[in-house]
Design an enzyme around this catalytic site. Structure first.
Site, PDB file in Angstrom:
ATOM      1  N   HIS A  27      16.313  32.387   3.051  1.00  0.00           N
ATOM      2  CA  HIS A  27      14.850  32.317   3.083  1.00  0.00           C
ATOM      3  C   HIS A  27      14.335  32.327   4.518  1.00  0.00           C
ATOM      4  CE1 HIS A  27      15.330  30.940  -1.090  1.00  0.00           C
ATOM      5  NE2 HIS A  27      14.080  31.324  -1.255  1.00  0.00           N
TER       6      HIS A  27
ATOM      7  N   LYS B 136      10.933  27.596   5.592  1.00  0.00           N
ATOM      8  CA  LYS B 136      11.271  26.863   4.360  1.00  0.00           C
ATOM      9  C   LYS B 136      11.846  25.491   4.703  1.00  0.00           C
ATOM     10  CE  LYS B 136      13.425  27.266  -0.182  1.00  0.00           C
ATOM     11  NZ  LYS B 136      12.218  26.699  -0.831  1.00  0.00           N
TER      12      LYS B 136
HETATM   13  N1  LIG Z   1       8.752  28.414  -7.867  1.00  0.00           N
HETATM   14  C1  LIG Z   1       8.496  29.546  -7.201  1.00  0.00           C
HETATM   15  O1  LIG Z   1       8.483  30.659  -7.765  1.00  0.00           O
HETATM   16  C2  LIG Z   1       8.193  29.451  -5.749  1.00  0.00           C
HETATM   17  C3  LIG Z   1       8.155  28.230  -5.156  1.00  0.00           C
HETATM   18  N2  LIG Z   1       7.793  28.096  -3.847  1.00  0.00           N
HETATM   19  C4  LIG Z   1       7.680  26.717  -3.385  1.00  0.00           C
HETATM   20  O2  LIG Z   1       6.289  26.425  -3.240  1.00  0.00           O
HETATM   21  C5  LIG Z   1       6.108  25.448  -2.229  1.00  0.00           C
HETATM   22  C6  LIG Z   1       5.097  25.946  -1.213  1.00  0.00           C
HETATM   23  O3  LIG Z   1       5.628  27.077  -0.544  1.00  0.00           O
HETATM   24  P1  LIG Z   1       4.783  27.847   0.563  1.00  0.00           P
HETATM   25  O4  LIG Z   1       3.494  28.303  -0.011  1.00  0.00           O
HETATM   26  O5  LIG Z   1       5.696  28.820   1.187  1.00  0.00           O
HETATM   27  O6  LIG Z   1       4.514  26.643   1.598  1.00  0.00           O
HETATM   28  P2  LIG Z   1       3.281  26.434   2.589  1.00  0.00           P
HETATM   29  O7  LIG Z   1       3.693  25.340   3.512  1.00  0.00           O
HETATM   30  O8  LIG Z   1       2.843  27.750   3.140  1.00  0.00           O
HETATM   31  O9  LIG Z   1       2.117  25.916   1.620  1.00  0.00           O
HETATM   32  C7  LIG Z   1       2.032  24.637   1.082  1.00  0.00           C
HETATM   33  C8  LIG Z   1       0.567  24.258   1.109  1.00  0.00           C
HETATM   34  O10 LIG Z   1       0.391  23.031   0.407  1.00  0.00           O
HETATM   35  C9  LIG Z   1      -0.504  22.248   1.173  1.00  0.00           C
HETATM   36  N3  LIG Z   1      -0.430  20.857   0.795  1.00  0.00           N
HETATM   37  C10 LIG Z   1       0.411  19.893   1.223  1.00  0.00           C
HETATM   38  N4  LIG Z   1       0.106  18.711   0.653  1.00  0.00           N
HETATM   39  C11 LIG Z   1      -0.957  18.941  -0.147  1.00  0.00           C
HETATM   40  C12 LIG Z   1      -1.758  18.110  -0.974  1.00  0.00           C
HETATM   41  N5  LIG Z   1      -1.501  16.802  -1.107  1.00  0.00           N
HETATM   42  N6  LIG Z   1      -2.799  18.661  -1.642  1.00  0.00           N
HETATM   43  C13 LIG Z   1      -3.095  19.972  -1.517  1.00  0.00           C
HETATM   44  N7  LIG Z   1      -2.375  20.815  -0.721  1.00  0.00           N
HETATM   45  C14 LIG Z   1      -1.328  20.299  -0.056  1.00  0.00           C
HETATM   46  C15 LIG Z   1      -0.068  22.526   2.612  1.00  0.00           C
HETATM   47  O11 LIG Z   1      -1.036  22.084   3.532  1.00  0.00           O
HETATM   48  P3  LIG Z   1      -0.609  21.790   5.078  1.00  0.00           P
HETATM   49  O12 LIG Z   1      -0.035  23.071   5.603  1.00  0.00           O
HETATM   50  O13 LIG Z   1      -1.899  21.409   5.701  1.00  0.00           O
HETATM   51  O14 LIG Z   1       0.412  20.689   5.020  1.00  0.00           O
HETATM   52  C16 LIG Z   1       0.076  24.034   2.547  1.00  0.00           C
HETATM   53  O15 LIG Z   1      -1.192  24.672   2.711  1.00  0.00           O
HETATM   54  C17 LIG Z   1       7.510  25.181  -1.658  1.00  0.00           C
HETATM   55  O16 LIG Z   1       8.060  24.055  -2.316  1.00  0.00           O
HETATM   56  C18 LIG Z   1       8.282  26.437  -2.039  1.00  0.00           C
HETATM   57  O17 LIG Z   1       9.668  26.246  -2.117  1.00  0.00           O
HETATM   58  C19 LIG Z   1       7.497  29.162  -3.068  1.00  0.00           C
HETATM   59  C20 LIG Z   1       7.548  30.419  -3.586  1.00  0.00           C
HETATM   60  C21 LIG Z   1       7.893  30.680  -4.982  1.00  0.00           C
HETATM   61  O1  LIG Z   2      10.036  28.510  -0.207  1.00  0.00           O
HETATM   62  C1  LIG Z   2      10.024  29.697  -0.588  1.00  0.00           C
HETATM   63  O2  LIG Z   2       9.558  30.601   0.107  1.00  0.00           O
HETATM   64  C2  LIG Z   2      10.586  30.005  -1.905  1.00  0.00           C
HETATM   65  N1  LIG Z   2      10.889  29.011  -2.675  1.00  0.00           N
HETATM   66  C3  LIG Z   2      11.420  29.077  -3.977  1.00  0.00           C
HETATM   67  C4  LIG Z   2      12.810  28.465  -3.988  1.00  0.00           C
HETATM   68  O3  LIG Z   2      12.993  27.391  -3.381  1.00  0.00           O
HETATM   69  O4  LIG Z   2      13.697  29.035  -4.612  1.00  0.00           O
HETATM   70  C5  LIG Z   2      11.324  30.443  -4.590  1.00  0.00           C
HETATM   71  C6  LIG Z   2      11.470  31.591  -3.646  1.00  0.00           C
HETATM   72  O5  LIG Z   2      12.813  31.842  -3.430  1.00  0.00           O
HETATM   73  C7  LIG Z   2      10.691  31.404  -2.359  1.00  0.00           C
END
Ligand SMILES: NC(=O)C1=CN([C@@H]2O[C@H](COP(=O)(O)OP(=O)(O)OC[C@H]3O[C@@H](n4cnc5c(N)ncnc54)[C@H](OP(=O)(O)O)[C@@H]3O)[C@@H](O)[C@H]2O)C=CC1
Ligand SMILES: O=C(O)C1=N[C@H](C(=O)O)C[C@H](O)C1
Length: 270
Positions: free
Chosen positions: A157, A161
């Site tokens: 990743h 991450k």
């Molecule tokens: N299941 C799936 O298919 C996928 C899962 N993911 C997962 O999703 C999660 C987020 O990934 P990603 O978007 O890349 O991460 P980012 O860090 O880009 O985004 C997370 C966001 O959540 C915000 N946040 C943190 N705490 C809170 C809160 N209490 N209330 C509201 N917003 C909050 C952060 O704010 P701030 O930056 O200000 O802290 C940030 O804007 C990870 O756990 C990732 O592994 C990602 C892709 C696919």
């Molecule tokens: O953090 C990410 O970016 C992603 N998180 C998910 C994971 O932990 O598997 C899904 C995807 O691979 C992207």
């Protein structure tokens, strides 16, 4: 039927932006609110402009209660602490809560399951893409058919991450363990370092790479005598997860309270 009113949590983040674009493009969904931490630099920005599309007239807010008032659905790709807190609120309000957040501890997962028993309609998955969920089914079958082969799961990743192994790697590990009729918690080897000794027979190993802007690469290797099978998925665009998340929201809207997976949404749990 009226549109489902969707709150995108983590609106300022990578997946928040993808989810806002997906909601804006999906019939039957309306962006009700875009939520982030009150301290986030994204607060007050227009959710559409911040996500790379035309303005949607919805400002990103840090006020969780105001965001949830009148909502039907939360799309939540944030942090484990935030997802647990939102699951409790989803239970109080009987909301659909689609959780993509990864890296939850066993206790955090137990709290999310409790919220589902208390009234929330939760769909939680380590990966919302169609491809990975189909891959998991193939991994389960391969692990069962090749019972003596060593299973190793490799993921890569982007450099931002924060959790490892990825939620997807663990989902694929669970599929392999299911195929072998063993518990992943008892068979997984999450780290190797130093004089490890030979590979433990029947174990399921994990390795995590981090770098650059890789959206998400996963390979399950089944290694046997003089041959290897590699089952891989490469995510090229975060919209594959966002499309899965909105599909899950629409699917859960007329389901009873409970804890569901993307395999349930896709009808793969037969
Ligand atoms: N299941 C799936 O298919 C996928 C899962 N993911 C997962 O999703 C999660 C987020 O990934 P990603 O978007 O890349 O991460 P980012 O860090 O880009 O985004 C997370 C966001 O959540 C915000 N946040 C943190 N705490 C809170 C809160 N209490 N209330 C509201 N917003 C909050 C952060 O704010 P701030 O930056 O200000 O802290 C940030 O804007 C990870 O756990 C990732 O592994 C990602 C892709 C696919
Ligand atoms: O953090 C990410 O970016 C992603 N998180 C998910 C994971 O932990 O598997 C899904 C995807 O691979 C992207």
């Amino acid at each position: 039927m009226a549109d489902l009113r969707v709150v995108v949590a983590g609106a300022g983040g990578r997946m928040g932006a993808a989810n806002i674009r997906a909601v804006a493009a999906t019939k039957g969904l309306t962006l009700h609110a875009a939520l982030d931490r009150p301290e986030s630099s994204a607060v007050d920005a227009d959710a559409g402009s911040h996500s790379g599309i035309a303005p949607l007239g919805v400002a990103i807010t840090g006020d969780v209660e105001a965001a949830l008032d009148g909502a039907d659905v939360i799309l939540d790709f944030t942090t484990p602490t935030s997802s647990v807190a939102l699951a409790r609120r989803a239970a109080e309000r009987g909301l659909v809560h689609v959780i993509g957040t990864t890296g939850c501890t066993r206790d955090e997962d137990a709290e999310i399951a409790a919220a589902a028993r208390a009234g929330a309609r939760i769909v939680k998955s380590g990966n919302f893409s169609l491809g990975v969920n189909l891959l998991a089914d193939l991994v389960r079958k391969a692990a069962a058919a090749l019972a003596d082969y060593d299973i190793e799961i490799l993921e890569m990743h982007h450099a931002r991450k924060v959790d490892a192994p990825s939620g997807t790697a663990l989902l694929l590990g669970e599929a392999a363990a299911h195929g072998r009729r063993v518990a992943l918690a008892e068979t997984s080897v999450r780290v190797r370092d130093g004089h490890t000794g030979p590979r433990v027979e029947g174990s399921i190993g994990f390795a995590a790479l981090r770098g650059g802007t890789v959206v998400g690469d996963h390979t399950v290797i089944l290694a046997g005598p003089s041959e290897r099978i590699e089952l891989s998925h490469r995510a090229e665009d975060r919209m594959i997860f966002a499309h899965g998340a909105v599909k899950a929201a629409l699917w859960a809207a007329d389901r009873p309270a409970g804890l569901y997976t993307m395999a349930d949404v896709l009808g793969l749990n037969t």
